[in-house]
Design a protein around this motif. Structure first.
Motif, mmCIF file in Angstrom:
data_model
loop_
_atom_site.group_PDB
_atom_site.id
_atom_site.type_symbol
_atom_site.label_atom_id
_atom_site.label_comp_id
_atom_site.label_asym_id
_atom_site.label_seq_id
_atom_site.Cartn_x
_atom_site.Cartn_y
_atom_site.Cartn_z
ATOM 1 N N ILE A 249 0.648 -0.796 -0.116
ATOM 2 C CA ILE A 249 -0.078 0.184 0.094
ATOM 3 C C ILE A 249 0.708 1.309 0.008
ATOM 4 O O ILE A 249 1.578 1.585 0.615
ATOM 5 N N LEU A 250 0.987 1.846 -1.156
ATOM 6 C CA LEU A 250 1.638 3.040 -1.221
ATOM 7 C C LEU A 250 0.691 4.569 -1.285
ATOM 8 O O LEU A 250 0.009 4.382 -2.209
ATOM 9 N N ASP A 251 0.930 5.613 0.053
ATOM 10 C CA ASP A 251 0.164 6.487 0.084
ATOM 11 C C ASP A 251 1.637 7.848 -0.706
ATOM 12 O O ASP A 251 2.257 7.997 0.301
ATOM 13 N N GLU A 252 1.697 7.939 -1.577
ATOM 14 C CA GLU A 252 1.992 9.248 -2.644
ATOM 15 C C GLU A 252 3.415 8.842 -2.480
ATOM 16 O O GLU A 252 4.373 9.964 -2.057
ATOM 17 N N ALA A 253 4.213 7.536 -2.470
ATOM 18 C CA ALA A 253 5.245 7.614 -1.909
ATOM 19 C C ALA A 253 6.461 7.638 -2.982
ATOM 20 O O ALA A 253 7.188 7.757 -2.169
ATOM 21 N N THR A 254 5.797 9.146 -3.816
ATOM 22 C CA THR A 254 6.966 9.273 -4.866
ATOM 23 C C THR A 254 6.917 10.505 -4.872
ATOM 24 O O THR A 254 7.167 11.144 -5.801
ATOM 25 N N ALA A 255 5.544 11.269 -4.063
ATOM 26 C CA ALA A 255 5.984 12.462 -3.846
ATOM 27 C C ALA A 255 6.983 13.265 -3.883
ATOM 28 O O ALA A 255 6.529 14.446 -5.000
ATOM 29 N N SER A 256 7.827 12.828 -3.648
ATOM 30 C CA SER A 256 8.902 14.014 -3.375
ATOM 31 C C SER A 256 9.615 14.142 -3.948
ATOM 32 O O SER A 256 11.390 14.607 -3.895
ATOM 33 N N LEU A 257 9.737 13.216 -5.260
ATOM 34 C CA LEU A 257 11.086 12.750 -5.834
ATOM 35 C C LEU A 257 10.990 13.881 -6.653
ATOM 36 O O LEU A 257 10.079 13.852 -7.152
ATOM 37 N N ASP A 258 12.061 13.292 -7.861
ATOM 38 C CA ASP A 258 11.860 14.294 -8.805
ATOM 39 C C ASP A 258 11.304 13.407 -10.169
ATOM 40 O O ASP A 258 10.930 12.474 -10.103
#
Ligand SMILES: Nc1ncnc2c1ncn2[C@@H]1O[C@H](COP(=O)(O)OP(=O)(O)OP(=O)(O)O)[C@@H](O)[C@H]1O
Ligand SMILES: [Mg+2]
Lengths: 858, 176
Positions: free
Chosen positions: A779-788
């Protein structure tokens, strides 16, 4: 019995019984030694003195002394033992309580401020411990002692004995009354202290906001109210406490008065011997001891009870789920998930989720999209059972989720939260957090191999970071040794490949050149001293000092130091304490005042020779620290530079015992002997290993890997790192150093809660941690939101190719250009599903998703 | 030598500080400034040597330092429609990038070394520190920087016009 319902004495009765019995025995025996001197007193007066028997006097006095000594020793032993028992009981209590807290539902932590939990777990429990140790032994013995002394008094004279008991009934009524009052305030005090802890805790956690907004007074106001409230309460408590003491003393002093009156009368009338009266008075005094202990015990019992109750009340919630299904290993799941009419309410009224239904086959991927605040994260929490749904059913592989143990869920589902939490520790600790947990709980038997870890690291794109962390680490000689020859080869390569590119940015170590960007001390030694080099430490080295003296460098350096001190004080004397301005001087801002004082001792002629050794050393220190390329405050006289260059080869040959020829154009042969000598020297004594010269074939144990590879002083760090990172990755691979460096990078310390990491690095780490668990549901909750963008795309590609068909993925996705890769899409709004279907269907339908993607409906 | 203020017990060797102090004292940006202020600026400045072809300033990068030239020549250029256009050529004792001392921005021109260039570099942090320590001189210093910058604009415009007018690339409005 539920942990929080246990009474205080539960812990005492069940634990360390044997020790408690020992304690009791010690105290009972000591009783004898406390009564015995009284009997001796009587005998000394009545027999020895009265009958003038010197030998009896010696005997009784000796026995008296012996008994008093024994009583003291036993008191000491019983006190110590009592403290040990208390602490031992506390260990169990604290551990059980902590386990209980960790398993409490999330809702408890939403309601309770962390400061309160910390305060309860630490200070409040500590305060109970002192009571715990003697909780059983003290009342038993105090009462016993009391009775023994009382018995002794009645044996001496029944009338007087009973008379001296008259006061106690009064005390029995007054003291508890005061105590009850005390308890009420004490309860309040515990609450206020806890609130204080939460306020301070919150300010510390949000210190960015506090300092960013300059809200110092605002925060102070929050605390002030509590500070004054606490003052108020503590003063009242003290008034009551001393009130109890006062009334107790008062009653106690009435006793002797009665005794003197009645006892004196009887003695005058000859009904009572003087010896007996003295013994009686002593006994009366002794009765006071156990009584005082009873009172103290009573007070600390009440105090402990108040604290204990409040701690248990705070944590009085039931963990929601069983930790493990008894007697069976956690289930393994395929990962199909079905939600039927799920609702989630808080406080019975606020509906955060309403009527959520969907079915997801094992291995399929589901995207959750919707406006901010529409309940996506909440749904994620329900799906991973961090929240329990208020209505509807949720099942995994057809099993109702409520029927699963905590371990089932933990092994079956891994999650990456919207705000990834990183623990204080190393990168490795964090990466293996989930797997270590399962390992400790005996669920999995082996931890991920290094290869597995690196695979995942590569997928989430942490490799460059790991290399960087690795290169910036200073590693122990043991760890460095097997790889030294590879590093030295890299050193050569870097010099060949990048030498000219970075020649402006690095001052390479060259035995024939003065190093402008290294301190004078380093220039003399052409090397470093010790593992953690400081010039101050170098000053205490006899060999070095002798060398300075013999070469007459010491005087010139003290003069240089003097010049630096004068120039610094002249230029910066008015700007006391400004770090920025002191960058051009080896003096630290905080030392300015000391040096001003030091210079005052020098006469107008500038003759420093009158200074004492300590002051001269302080000037010498400045001279040795002086780094011409950085410290602009003065220049190095050419003559001194020449003298240093002349001293250098002498130092290398005589002190460091290095052959300069092989040092500057090293061969591997020389390297081998170096390693050998290091090992030998270790055994021979420290003197030889202290100086490590900058020889091209010497690894510098006191420097990090990057410095070792570059082998020079970096002047422009950014430029060098930019150039180096390009060369490093490929060269490291060539020399099989990549894994080794990354492994070192894994031991990089992430700082408190990961403060040394960037937001993106934290998220990558959290993602890698979840992936390493390899559970069937992710379950991923915006798991890449702070990446480029690049990293996001790469991770998405990994998810949709490598995990497809293997892992069921439920992902809250904020980048809508990525959702076409998902099998199924749920669009949420205000806690409800407003659209559900495949990407193509939903786009064709031109509904909410279409609107979200294209801005507005046509 | 007139700089005994810098090093009280004047030494046999001229220190870098003294030399830089002298250099700043004669630069257009700082001439006539109070000696204490000048001393501090000299102390906080750094040396850099540029080889012919090196860029002192690169268009698009963050502007954070000014260069006081000491020997050598540089040219100021802008890139327009993929072409590099020279705006100005500076010899010996000029200075470039002075606006970076006052404000944050990205460079909108480049400066290239034409020969070996020796420069004293002053970065904004250091300069701001000096302003902070000598508030009385703040206004004067800022004004000087702006005046110099305006003078530069005028020079550049006229040098460009000089090159263009005779070639007929542009026409003066008076003719039309
Ligand atoms: N413990 C709570 N108490 C009260 N309201 C809550 C609580 N937790 C969440 N909410 C509310 O529930 C709603 C949904 O929150 P949730 O975090 O699930 O939104 P989201 O869809 O994940 O939003 P985002 O895209 O901003 O992350 C919000 O309006 C929030 O205010
Ligand atoms: Mg959310």
């Amino acid at each position: 019995m539920r942990l929080t319902e246990r009474p205080l004495f539960y812990w005492i009765k069940k634990r360390y019984r044997a020790l408690q019995v020992v304690l009791l025995v010690i105290i009972v025996i000591s009783l004898f030694f406390r009564v015995y001197p009284l009997e001796m007193q009587r005998k000394i007066i009545n027999i020895a003195i009265n009958l003038k028997m010197i030998d009896k006097l010696y005997l009784y006095c000796g026995l008296y002394l012996g008994a008093v000594l024994m009583a003291g020793i036993m008191k000491y032993a019983s006190n110590t033992l009592q403290a040990i028992i208390g602490q031992k009981i506390l260990i169990g209590m604290r551990r059980d309580l902590y386990q209980h807290i960790l398993k409490l539902p999330l809702t408890f932590f939403h309601k309770t401020q962390t400061g309160m939990i910390t305060s309860a777990m630490t200070a409040e429990l500590n305060a109970i411990a002192t009571f715990l140790g003697g909780a059983l032994a003290i009342p038993i013995t105090s009462v016993l002692t009391f009775l023994v002394f009382l018995g002794f008094m009645i044996y001496l004279n029944p009338l007087l004995g009973l008379l001296s008991m008259i006061i106690y009934p009064f005390e029995f009524t007054v003291i508890p009354l005061l105590q009850r009052w005390y308890n009420r305030y004490n309860q309040k005090r515990v609450m206020v202290t806890r609130r204080m802890a939460s306020v301070v805790n919150e300010a510390a956690e949000g210190i960015h906001e506090v300092q960013g907004n300059g809200s110092f007074l605002l925060e102070q106001l929050k605390l002030d109210r509590l500070i004054y409230r606490l003052y108020d309460l503590v003063v009242r408590l003290d008034i009551l406490k001393y009130g109890i003491k006062f009334s107790n003393n008062l009653f106690q002093s009435i006793g002797p008065f009665l005794l003197f009156l009645v006892g004196g009368y009887m003695a005058i009338n000859g009904e009572f011997t003087i010896g007996a009266l003295v013994a009686f008075l002593s006994a009366y005094e002794k009765v006071y001891d156990p009584w005082k202990e009873v009172i103290l015990y009573y007070q600390s019992y009440q105090d402990a009870q108040v604290r204990y109750k409040q701690i248990m009340e705070l944590f009085d919630h039931q963990p929601q789920f069983l930790l493990e299904a008894p007697g069976s290993a956690p289930r393994s799941f395929k990962g199909s998930i079905e939600a039927k009419n799920i609702g989630y309410r808080i406080n019975q009224s606020i509906q955060l989720l309403d009527d959520i239904s969907f079915r997801l086959e094992a291995g399929k991927h589901l995207a959750l999209v919707g406006f901010s605040g529409s309940g996506k994260s909440t749904l994620g929490h329900v799906l991973s059972r961090l929240y329990q749904q208020s209505s509807g059913t949720l099942s995994i592989d057809g099993q109702m989720i409520e029927t699963l143990s905590q371990m089932d869920v933990v092994t079956g589902i891994s999650t990456v939260a919207q705000q990834s939490f990183i623990f204080t520790g190393t990168v490795r600790d964090n990466l293996l957090y989930s797997t270590n947990a399962l390992h400790l709980a005996d669920v999995t038997h082996e931890l991920p191999s290094r290869q597995e870890i690196f695979e995942i690291i590569t997928e989430v794109g942490l490799v460059p970071d790991l290399i960087r962390w690795g290169l910036r680490s200073t590693i122990s000689p043991q760890r460095a040794r097997p790889m030294i020859s590879s590093f030295l080869k890299m050193r050569e390569i870097v010099r060949q490949k990048m030498g000219s590119d970075i020649s402006e940015a690095v001052e390479f170590y060259d035995v024939n050149r003065f190093l402008r960007y290294s301190p004078v001390a380093v220039n003399i030694m052409f090397g470093t001293y010790g593992i953690a080099y400081t010039t101050k430490k170098l000053l205490t080295n006899e060999t070095f000092r002798t060398f300075l003296n013999d070469t007459a460098l010491e005087e010139s350096l003290i003069e240089l130091g003097l010049e630096i001190a004068v120039a610094t004080i002249n230029l910066l004397g008015d700007f006391n304490g400004d770090d920025f301005l002191f960058q051009g001087s080896p003096m630290k801002p905080g030392q300015l005042k000391d040096y001003v004082k030091l210079l005052e001792q020098i006469d107008a002629g500038g003759n420093w020779k009158t200074l004492n050794k300590n002051s001269r050393d302080r000037l010498l220190l400045l001279g040795l620290k002086f780094t011409p390329g950085i410290h602009k405050i003065t220049s190095l006289p050419r003559s001194l530079e020449a003298a240093i260059m002349e001293a250098r080869p002498q130092f290398l040959e005589q002190v460091a015992k290095i052959d300069i020829e092989s040092c500057s154009n090293g061969t591997t042969g020389a390297l081998q002997t170096e390693i050998a000598t290091v090992d030998q020297a270790k055994k021979a004594g420290p003197a030889k290993t202290e100086f490590t010269p900058f020889c091209i074939n010497h690894y510098l144990y006191s420097r990090n890997l990057e410095d070792n590879i570059i082998f020079g002083t970096v002047i422009d760090r950014d430029l060098v790192r930019e150039k180096l990172s390009a060369v490093a990755a490929e060269e490291l691979k060539r020399y099989d150093l990549l894994d080794y460096i990354m492994d070192i990078g894994l031991d990089f310390h992430v700082g408190s809660k990961g403060d040394n990491l960037s937001g993106g690095q934290k998220q990558k780490l959290a993602l890698a941690r979840a992936l390493l668990k390899k559970s069937p549901v992710l379950i991923l909750d915006e798991a890449t939101a702070s990446l480029d963008n690049n990293s996001q795309t790469r991770i998405q590609r990994y998810i949709s190719t490598k995990l497809r068909g293997k892992t069921t993925v439920i992902a809250v996705v904020h980048r809508l250009d990525m959702i076409s890769e998902y099998d199924h899409i749920l669009v949420m709004k205000e806690g409800k599903i407003v659209e559900s279907g495949s990407y193509d269907d939903l786009i064709a339908k031109k509904g909410t998703l279409y609107e979200l993607i294209n801005g507005r409906r046509e | 030598m007139n700089s005994s203020t810098v090093v009280e017990n004047e030494n046999h060797h001229a220190t870098r500080l003294t030399r830089d102090f002298e250099r700043l004292r004669h630069s257009p940006l700082f001439s006539g400034l109070h000696l204490d202020v000048l001393k501090l600026i000299a102390y906080l400045s750094r040396h850099r040597t540029f080889q012919p072809g090196d860029l002192l300033i690169e268009s698009g990068k963050k502007a954070d330092k000014a260069f006081i030239l000491d020997g050598g020549s540089v040219e100021v250029m802008v890139t327009r429609r993929g072409e590099q256009v020279r705006l100005q050529r500076l010899e010996n004792e000029g200075c470039v990038g002075e606006l970076a001392l006052l404000a944050q921005f990205d460079w909108f021109f480049s400066v290239k070394a034409l020969s070996v260039v020796d420069a004293l570099v002053i970065d904004r942090n250091a300069f701001q520190k000096v302003l902070e320590k000598y508030p009385a001189h703040k206004d004067g210093l800022i004004e000087r920087v702006i005046q110099l910058s305006v003078g530069r604009q005028v020079d550049q415009t006229s040098s460009m016009l000089d090159r263009m007018l005779p070639t007929g690339t542009i026409q003066s409005t008076a003719l039309s």
